[in-house]
Design an enzyme around this catalytic site. Sequence first.
Site, short mmCIF file in Angstrom:
data_model
loop_
_atom_site.label_atom_id
_atom_site.label_comp_id
_atom_site.label_asym_id
_atom_site.label_seq_id
_atom_site.Cartn_x
_atom_site.Cartn_y
_atom_site.Cartn_z
N LYS A 79 31.15 29.71 61.78
CA LYS A 79 29.83 29.75 62.27
C LYS A 79 29.53 31.24 61.91
O LYS A 79 30.30 32.29 62.62
CB LYS A 79 29.27 29.08 63.57
CG LYS A 79 28.00 29.09 63.82
CD LYS A 79 28.06 28.53 65.66
CE LYS A 79 26.27 28.27 65.67
NZ LYS A 79 26.18 27.76 67.00
N SER A 154 22.27 24.46 67.01
CA SER A 154 22.28 25.53 66.01
C SER A 154 23.41 25.44 64.93
O SER A 154 23.12 26.12 63.98
CB SER A 154 22.50 26.84 66.98
OG SER A 154 23.74 27.07 67.33
N SER A 178 25.20 22.73 70.50
CA SER A 178 24.93 23.36 69.23
C SER A 178 26.26 22.77 68.19
O SER A 178 26.35 22.82 67.02
CB SER A 178 24.84 24.70 69.04
OG SER A 178 23.66 25.08 69.24
N1 GLN Z 1 19.79 23.78 70.79
C1 GLN Z 1 19.95 24.38 72.01
C2 GLN Z 1 19.07 25.44 72.14
O1 GLN Z 1 18.05 25.73 71.39
C3 GLN Z 1 21.42 24.59 72.07
C4 GLN Z 1 21.82 25.86 71.21
C5 GLN Z 1 23.48 26.09 71.57
O2 GLN Z 1 24.16 25.16 71.78
N2 GLN Z 1 23.90 27.27 70.81
O3 GLN Z 1 19.44 26.53 72.89
#
Ligand code: GLN
Length: 503
Positions: A79, A154, A178
Amino acid sequence: MNLLSASAAELGRLIATREVSSVEVTRAHLDQIAAVDTCIHAFLAIDATGALRQAAATDARIAAGEQLGPLAGVPIAIKDLLCYQALPTTAGSRILEGWVPPYNSTVVQRLIAAGLVLIGKTNCDEFAMGSSTETSGYGPTHNPWDTARIPGGSGGGSAAAVAACETPLAIGTDTGGSIRQPAAVTGSVGVKPTYGMVSRYGIIAMASSLDQAGPVARTTLDAALLHTVIAGHDPMDSTSLTTPVPDVVTAARLGDVRGLRIGLVREFSGEGYAPGVELRVQQAIAALLTAGAEVVEVSCPHFIHALATYYLIMPAEVSSNLARYDGMRYGLRIGDDGTNSTETVTRLTRGKGFGTEAKRRIILGTYALSAGYYDAYYGSAQKMRTLIARDFATAFERCDVLVSPATPTTAFKLGERIDDPLAMYMSDLCTIPANLAGIGAASFPCGLAPEDGLPVGFQVMAPALRDERLYQVGAALERELTAKWGSQLLAQAPALTDTKVVW
Ligand code: GLN
């Protein structure tokens, strides 16, 4: 032997016994990326030359008789939140466009030491803020099951790359879901280890008290092997645990859930949950019963406040962590013409470099922390965080693991929620409590929803430091569902690849 659909464990074994070379395996995956990534856009950067060089080096070490780990020579995607000296690290943001880190994150160092082949950096929402990869400054990633749909976020790039057989393994990070939410909507395995088990050193910080890196794979065993490579104490991270890493590989190999007490979280069902998601989760539970587990229903009454709690604590930490992107130290700098003040350069750079979602969260967090509001917002959220952790503690007195859907719905369409932040945030309803409590949690594929034919994820949550239980349950589920349905139910999107993924 199809090198693209083979598991990482299988590839590692073939490479170690010199039945195939790491160079062949790496080349096959680079070819797959060349063939499909124009329509998936999982990658932000690819290092073909470097990857082939690493592969050749690993082949040479094996030929010289060196005993390397089980994943030596296997390709992996990272990532774009993890610092890796060989490629730019952007965190999906234009403010870091082209920035090449001067050092490697601990996770990257450990992957290199274990002989894995780093093929590229994967797309993600800007600074990991989002559930669809649509907030990436470099355009969204598409779900390999249906390219009109989101791959989750994400870490949508990591999950899509694994699902499209562009790589057998990837690294994700999980602050509120994410790793797990993208894994769920792409039919992959995604694990968020216990907070502190994997070093955060060299990983671009989103919300430091919640962030945790972990494996994305197509099988439970592959994820366990990768977990073992990246986990373990690191003096460079002040929150790194000193306790030994549990034996997740043995747990994944045995998949023994006989006598295991599984608690189904009552709060994560009903209104807002797709019928196909509920059906597959019920069937997964039935499969685990067949495998010898006991199932009870449990209530965690404070979980309904987890989303609101997260959207105070996370932005508060984001507003602090993102202050360092000031146009002076990293990446983009706008208006530095010798006449503008430092403040003006910072304002212009941040105004242009950050996207809408990053700005929204910086403003929310700054507000939540401001004098006069701190106790009402941030302070209350911290108290609720404690109550959520207590709900887990109470539930774990009765159960060894908790389970739920990983996401309320299957993959939604690109564009469907991007203008409605609350609808987007709802994607993480089930995943956030584990981050707030710091415990390990995972998503495993449990079939396709009958109404749309898209993958459903089964979430397993275990007490802190008992990450092996995640793998125990994942492996049992994988075995039972494969025996029941065969692998066709999870066959990869045929438009993209003629491989069949056997998970
Ligand atoms: N989708 C969640 C957010 O927008 C989690 C993001 C993540 O785990 N980095 O914060």
